[in-house]
Scaffold this motif. Structure first.
Motif: not given
Length: 196
Positions: A79-91
């Motif tokens: 239910e929450t928003l997070v700041f996710r490091p970009f490398t997690d999305v496009a390693p």
């Protein structure tokens, strides 16, 4: 014989840079870029929007040329928003490694202005929950060269809201940010510099 000379020259350069206890980027001018912006959570799973501190702009994953220097993406965790490091999305694509530190939670920091210098350590590559009013520090490592620059930034979440009140997938985050352009300089004081 040329190979040995080339390797010896490269090692000499690395030793000189490695032995320099001062910032090897001291020849670059300290400059803090800053501004305000907004990033939205997109409704398409796997296509989040994000932020690039060096450019001072947002981007959308999967809607054209995805940048290799993205810093973080806005993502949903339950239910929450997070700041996710970009490398997690496009390693495989990302040339940036991002560490995040919630300064409000870990150090009791209450205001954006109170952070003049960000910490040297304590960063994690785990997603950080987006909380309105919290101040975050970022450690941004840019890969791809012989010397790897590390830059620092700060961000304050000024608002978490919804564009469409009845649609939980229309969430957004408004924030203030500051980014130190001189590598290894942790001073993120906002002065009279122009914002991009």
């Amino acid at each position: 014989m040329r190979t040995i000379r080339t390797v010896a020259a490269a090692l000499t350069i690395l030793v000189i840079v490695g032995c320099d206890e001062e910032n090897p980027f001291r020849g670059t001018t300290p400059l803090v870029s800053h501004g305000s912006s907004q990033v939205w959570e997109l409704a398409l799973e796997g296509f989040p929007s994000g932020w690039i501190f060096p450019a001072g702009e947002r981007f959308f994953v999967g809607t054209g040329d995805t940048p290799s220097n993205g810093t973080w993406v806005l993502d949903a965790a339950a239910e929450t928003l997070v700041f996710r490091p970009f490398t997690d999305v496009a390693p495989g694509l990302s040339l940036t490694r991002t560490g995040i530190l919630d300064l409000t939670e870990s150090r009791g920091v209450q205001t954006f202005e109170a952070v003049t210098t960000v910490p040297e350590s304590g960063y994690t590559d785990e997603p950080a929950e987006v909380v309105e009013g919290h101040v975050y520090a970022f450690r941004i490592t840019s890969l791809g060269g012989i010397i790897v620059p590390i830059n620092y930034a700060k961000l304050e979440v000024t608002e978490v809201g919804r564009e469409i009140p009845d649609d939980p997938r229309s969430r957004f985050v408004r924030f203030r940010w500051a980014y130190q352009r001189q590598p290894l300089n942790r001073d993120v004081t906002v002065g009279t510099e122009e914002s991009p």
